[in-house]
Design an enzyme around this catalytic site. Structure first.
Site, PDB file in Angstrom:
ATOM      1  N   LYS A 161      36.650   4.679 -48.007  1.00 12.71           N
ATOM      2  CA  LYS A 161      37.017   5.084 -46.634  1.00 12.71           C
ATOM      3  C   LYS A 161      35.927   4.579 -45.702  1.00 12.71           C
ATOM      4  O   LYS A 161      34.777   4.407 -46.108  1.00 12.71           O
ATOM      5  CB  LYS A 161      37.082   6.615 -46.541  1.00 12.71           C
ATOM      6  CG  LYS A 161      37.878   7.112 -45.356  1.00 12.71           C
ATOM      7  CD  LYS A 161      39.350   7.227 -45.714  1.00 12.71           C
ATOM      8  CE  LYS A 161      40.214   7.569 -44.554  1.00 12.71           C
ATOM      9  NZ  LYS A 161      41.593   7.867 -44.984  1.00 12.71           N
ATOM     10  N   ASP A 221      43.727   4.810 -40.158  1.00 12.29           N
ATOM     11  CA  ASP A 221      43.623   6.272 -40.278  1.00 12.29           C
ATOM     12  C   ASP A 221      43.580   6.771 -38.828  1.00 12.29           C
ATOM     13  O   ASP A 221      44.053   6.050 -37.916  1.00 12.29           O
ATOM     14  CB  ASP A 221      42.367   6.682 -41.078  1.00 12.29           C
ATOM     15  CG  ASP A 221      42.400   8.150 -41.506  1.00 12.29           C
ATOM     16  OD1 ASP A 221      43.101   8.493 -42.457  1.00 12.29           O
ATOM     17  OD2 ASP A 221      41.739   8.989 -40.848  1.00 12.29           O
TER      18      ASP A 221
HETATM   19  P1  NDP Z   1      46.608   9.213 -35.489  1.00 10.03           P
HETATM   20  O1  NDP Z   1      45.372   8.775 -34.836  1.00 10.03           O
HETATM   21  O2  NDP Z   1      47.803   8.371 -35.418  1.00 10.03           O
HETATM   22  O3  NDP Z   1      47.021  10.664 -34.955  1.00 10.03           O
HETATM   23  C1  NDP Z   1      46.162  11.739 -35.094  1.00 10.03           C
HETATM   24  C2  NDP Z   1      46.810  12.965 -34.486  1.00 10.03           C
HETATM   25  O4  NDP Z   1      46.057  14.107 -34.813  1.00 10.03           O
HETATM   26  C3  NDP Z   1      46.854  12.914 -32.957  1.00 10.03           C
HETATM   27  O5  NDP Z   1      47.969  13.633 -32.503  1.00 10.03           O
HETATM   28  C4  NDP Z   1      45.547  13.609 -32.588  1.00 10.03           C
HETATM   29  O6  NDP Z   1      45.536  14.191 -31.291  1.00 10.03           O
HETATM   30  C5  NDP Z   1      45.472  14.682 -33.631  1.00 10.03           C
HETATM   31  N1  NDP Z   1      44.068  15.027 -33.884  1.00 10.03           N
HETATM   32  C6  NDP Z   1      43.088  14.191 -34.316  1.00 10.03           C
HETATM   33  N2  NDP Z   1      41.917  14.842 -34.392  1.00 10.03           N
HETATM   34  C7  NDP Z   1      42.169  16.097 -33.979  1.00 10.03           C
HETATM   35  C8  NDP Z   1      41.367  17.237 -33.850  1.00 10.03           C
HETATM   36  N3  NDP Z   1      40.058  17.213 -34.128  1.00 10.03           N
HETATM   37  N4  NDP Z   1      41.972  18.373 -33.411  1.00 10.03           N
HETATM   38  C9  NDP Z   1      43.307  18.398 -33.133  1.00 10.03           C
HETATM   39  N5  NDP Z   1      44.111  17.343 -33.236  1.00 10.03           N
HETATM   40  C10 NDP Z   1      43.554  16.206 -33.666  1.00 10.03           C
HETATM   41  O7  NDP Z   1      46.222   9.495 -37.020  1.00 10.03           O
HETATM   42  P2  NDP Z   1      47.163   9.573 -38.289  1.00 10.03           P
HETATM   43  O8  NDP Z   1      48.468  10.178 -37.927  1.00 10.03           O
HETATM   44  O9  NDP Z   1      47.121   8.270 -38.969  1.00 10.03           O
HETATM   45  O10 NDP Z   1      46.348  10.592 -39.219  1.00 10.03           O
HETATM   46  C11 NDP Z   1      46.545  11.999 -39.176  1.00 10.03           C
HETATM   47  C12 NDP Z   1      46.034  12.609 -40.481  1.00 10.03           C
HETATM   48  O11 NDP Z   1      46.740  12.042 -41.594  1.00 10.03           O
HETATM   49  C13 NDP Z   1      44.557  12.386 -40.768  1.00 10.03           C
HETATM   50  O12 NDP Z   1      44.063  13.501 -41.493  1.00 10.03           O
HETATM   51  C14 NDP Z   1      44.572  11.173 -41.708  1.00 10.03           C
HETATM   52  O13 NDP Z   1      43.413  11.111 -42.505  1.00 10.03           O
HETATM   53  C15 NDP Z   1      45.807  11.496 -42.525  1.00 10.03           C
HETATM   54  N6  NDP Z   1      46.436  10.383 -43.219  1.00 10.03           N
HETATM   55  C16 NDP Z   1      46.812   9.251 -42.557  1.00 10.03           C
HETATM   56  C17 NDP Z   1      47.432   8.232 -43.228  1.00 10.03           C
HETATM   57  C18 NDP Z   1      47.954   7.021 -42.546  1.00 10.03           C
HETATM   58  O14 NDP Z   1      48.594   6.210 -43.205  1.00 10.03           O
HETATM   59  N7  NDP Z   1      47.754   6.855 -41.252  1.00 10.03           N
HETATM   60  C19 NDP Z   1      47.647   8.302 -44.683  1.00 10.03           C
HETATM   61  C20 NDP Z   1      47.293   9.573 -45.268  1.00 10.03           C
HETATM   62  C21 NDP Z   1      46.688  10.540 -44.546  1.00 10.03           C
HETATM   63  P3  NDP Z   1      44.702  13.481 -30.103  1.00 10.03           P
HETATM   64  O15 NDP Z   1      45.515  12.280 -29.731  1.00 10.03           O
HETATM   65  O16 NDP Z   1      44.616  14.512 -29.051  1.00 10.03           O
HETATM   66  O17 NDP Z   1      43.368  13.127 -30.688  1.00 10.03           O
HETATM   67  O1  2IT Z   2      44.209   8.682 -46.012  1.00 12.03           O
HETATM   68  C1  2IT Z   2      44.897   7.691 -46.348  1.00 12.03           C
HETATM   69  O2  2IT Z   2      45.453   7.638 -47.446  1.00 12.03           O
HETATM   70  C2  2IT Z   2      45.043   6.589 -45.397  1.00 12.03           C
HETATM   71  N1  2IT Z   2      44.532   6.680 -44.295  1.00 12.03           N
HETATM   72  C3  2IT Z   2      45.781   5.347 -45.788  1.00 12.03           C
HETATM   73  C4  2IT Z   2      44.879   4.423 -46.546  1.00 12.03           C
HETATM   74  C5  2IT Z   2      45.465   3.075 -46.863  1.00 12.03           C
HETATM   75  O3  2IT Z   2      44.704   2.292 -47.442  1.00 12.03           O
HETATM   76  O4  2IT Z   2      46.630   2.797 -46.577  1.00 12.03           O
END
Ligand code: NDP
Ligand code: 2IT
Length: 447
Positions: free
Chosen positions: A126, A166
């Site tokens: 990561k 992420d």
């Molecule tokens: P994005 O940046 O697309 O979206 C993040 C969302 O979460 C936004 O709505 C943001 O709001 C909110 N958020 C972020 N930080 C905070 C906080 N401290 N308090 C409240 N709300 C918060 O990220 P992703 O959707 O990609 O990721 C979301 C989660 O999913 C993370 O935990 C990530 O690690 C996990 N994840 C992502 C994957 C992926 O493929 N993208 C895969 C597996 C897991 P705001 O805009 O106000 O910051």
């Molecule tokens: O938390 C996760 O699994 C991700 N942000 C996706 C990682 C990836 O390599 O697609």
């Protein structure tokens, strides 16, 4: 056994003082793995978990860039290369002001088990930066991404370490990062995943984490002979994971009543539909606005500032925003209001205490390392297509994703079924993820 877990954690704490998030992630895994390891002679006494909890390599570097006002800005970049026993390091990059070594080590540690669960040959890593993309122009984002890659490029490669998105890193950022990597190496390779469809990206990758979390939830309900039809759903976040979890829920006729961001949540009693979701997609991905704008267009909805959605009535909750966003009191509230399932779309959104409350109440609880693995799994499928110099159709990738999510669910049931039939998905995911990595660690000797 509690003593053994404590002894193990004391050592990890000594090596990683003050790394709260990292210690939380290791503790959660240790509680089920330490007892498993001592019962299984082939794993006992080899310090396998201690080795997995120590990053193979941790890179931290300065990132200097110039903002639109001509000011020089300095950020810190990282890549945590946690474990490569079963494949090259693989995991996302996070750009958020809360990023620090502890947060990235927790995410990299989780990634090792998650990637193992996907059935694909990927190690765990990561990275990211404390850079805050909010309010930055596209030019500033580009300059930052380029500057970040001028250091990161020497540590990654399609057979070494393959980053992806992420929090704060989506299609736009992956484009800028890929452009600079290609220029520096003079190579067009699948070094990053989440690429655009016309330059090596895979169908379904943007949707995969959210869709996968819902597919996993479908499997959990299938055990009870139920579907998601008409289930009331709370979703937190409005980013990549949240949006596509909502999309799949809507397709399966569940009623999604909330979405959120860091400023609060919206509650729509009528539920989201395709048109409302299209509005949120544009709001978040193109206009880069705040979720509160939803209630101006859909006035029957209510915006609750500075709050998370967990006090609303629901059948299923999908925390899809960030770590520790669902705490013990939230879990109690969910149980009280009749919630029967919590599926983690985010990484470690539920605190250890919250998970205890949910499991005690026999709520179906899916830990992120199993339920959000669809994203990295589809990244793995993107790597395969890049290596083959070939592209699968949307249908082909979606079918593979569904098969992988069913297989992860089956692994969790295999290792997590308890007397009385309740499936402890935390235990199942931890053990199933561990066994594959541990066998590889043993086979490769002490390296
Ligand atoms: P994005 O940046 O697309 O979206 C993040 C969302 O979460 C936004 O709505 C943001 O709001 C909110 N958020 C972020 N930080 C905070 C906080 N401290 N308090 C409240 N709300 C918060 O990220 P992703 O959707 O990609 O990721 C979301 C989660 O999913 C993370 O935990 C990530 O690690 C996990 N994840 C992502 C994957 C992926 O493929 N993208 C895969 C597996 C897991 P705001 O805009 O106000 O910051
Ligand atoms: O938390 C996760 O699994 C991700 N942000 C996706 C990682 C990836 O390599 O697609």
């Amino acid at each position: 056994m509690e003593q053994e877990v404590k002894a193990f954690m004391d050592q990890v704490e000594k090596r990683n003082p003050h790394e709260v998030e990292f210690l939380q992630a290791v503790q959660e895994v240790a509680e089920t793995l330490v007892p498993f390891i001592s019962k299984h002679k082939i794993y006992a006494g080899k310090k396998i978990l201690s080795r997995i909890a120590e990053p193979e390599r941790l890179i931290s570097f300065r990132v200097c860039w110039v903002d639109d006002a001509g000011e020089t800005q300095i950020n810190r970049g990282y890549r945590v290369q946690m474990n490569s026993a079963i494949g090259p390091y693989k995991g996302g990059l996070r750009f958020h002001p809360t990023v620090n070594q502890s947060v990235l080590k927790f995410l990299a540690f989780e990634q090792v088990f998650k990637n193992s669960l996907t059935t694909l040959p990927m190690g765990g890593g990561k990275g990211g930066s404390d850079f805050d993309p909010k309010g930055k122009s596209d030019d500033e984002i580009m300059r930052f991404c380029h500057a970040f890659m001028t250091e990161l490029f020497r540590h990654i490669g399609p057979y070494t370490d393959i980053p992806a998105g992420d929090i704060g890193v989506g299609a736009r950022e992956i484009g800028f990062l890929f452009g600079m990597y290609k220029k520096l190496r003079n190579e067009f390779t699948g070094v990053l995943t989440g690429k655009g469809l016309s330059w090596g990206g895979s169908q379904i990758r943007p949707e995969a984490t959210g869709y996968g979390a819902v597919y996993f939830t479908e499997s959990m309900f299938k055990v009870k002979d139920q579907t998601l039809d008409e289930k009331v759903v709370l979703i937190s976040g409005s980013g990549n994971v949240a949006i596509y979890a909502a999309e799949k829920c809507i397709q399966l006729k569940a009623k999604v009543v909330t979405m959120s961001d860091s400023s609060g949540y919206i509650y729509d009693k009528d539920g989201l539909d395709t048109e409302k979701l299209a509005f949120i997609k544009e709001l978040k991905n193109i206009k880069r606005g705040r979720i509160s704008a939803y209630v101006k267009v859909y006035p029957s909805a209510v915006f609750h500032p500075e709050k998370s959605p967990w006090s609303e009535q629901c059948d299923i909750a999908f925390p899809c925003a960030t770590q520790n966003e669902l705490l013990e009191e939230d879990a109690r509230e969910l149980v009280k209001n009749g919630c029967v399932c919590v599926t983690e779309g985010a990484n470690m959104p539920c605190s250890i205490e919250a998970v205890e409350v949910l499991q005690k109440a026999k709520v179906l609880f899916a830990p992120g390392k199993a339920s959000n693995a669809g994203g990295v799994a589809t990244s793995g499928l993107e790597m395969t297509q890049n290596a083959l110099r070939y592209k699968w159709t949307r249908l082909e990738v979606d079918e593979k994703l569904q098969e992988i999510m069913r297989s992860i669910h089956a692994s969790c049931v295999e290792y997590g079924k308890e007397d009385g039939g309740y499936v402890n998905y935390v235990k199942g995911a931890n053990i199933a993820g561990f066994v594959k990595v541990a066998d590889a660690v043993i086979a490769q000797g002490v390296v």
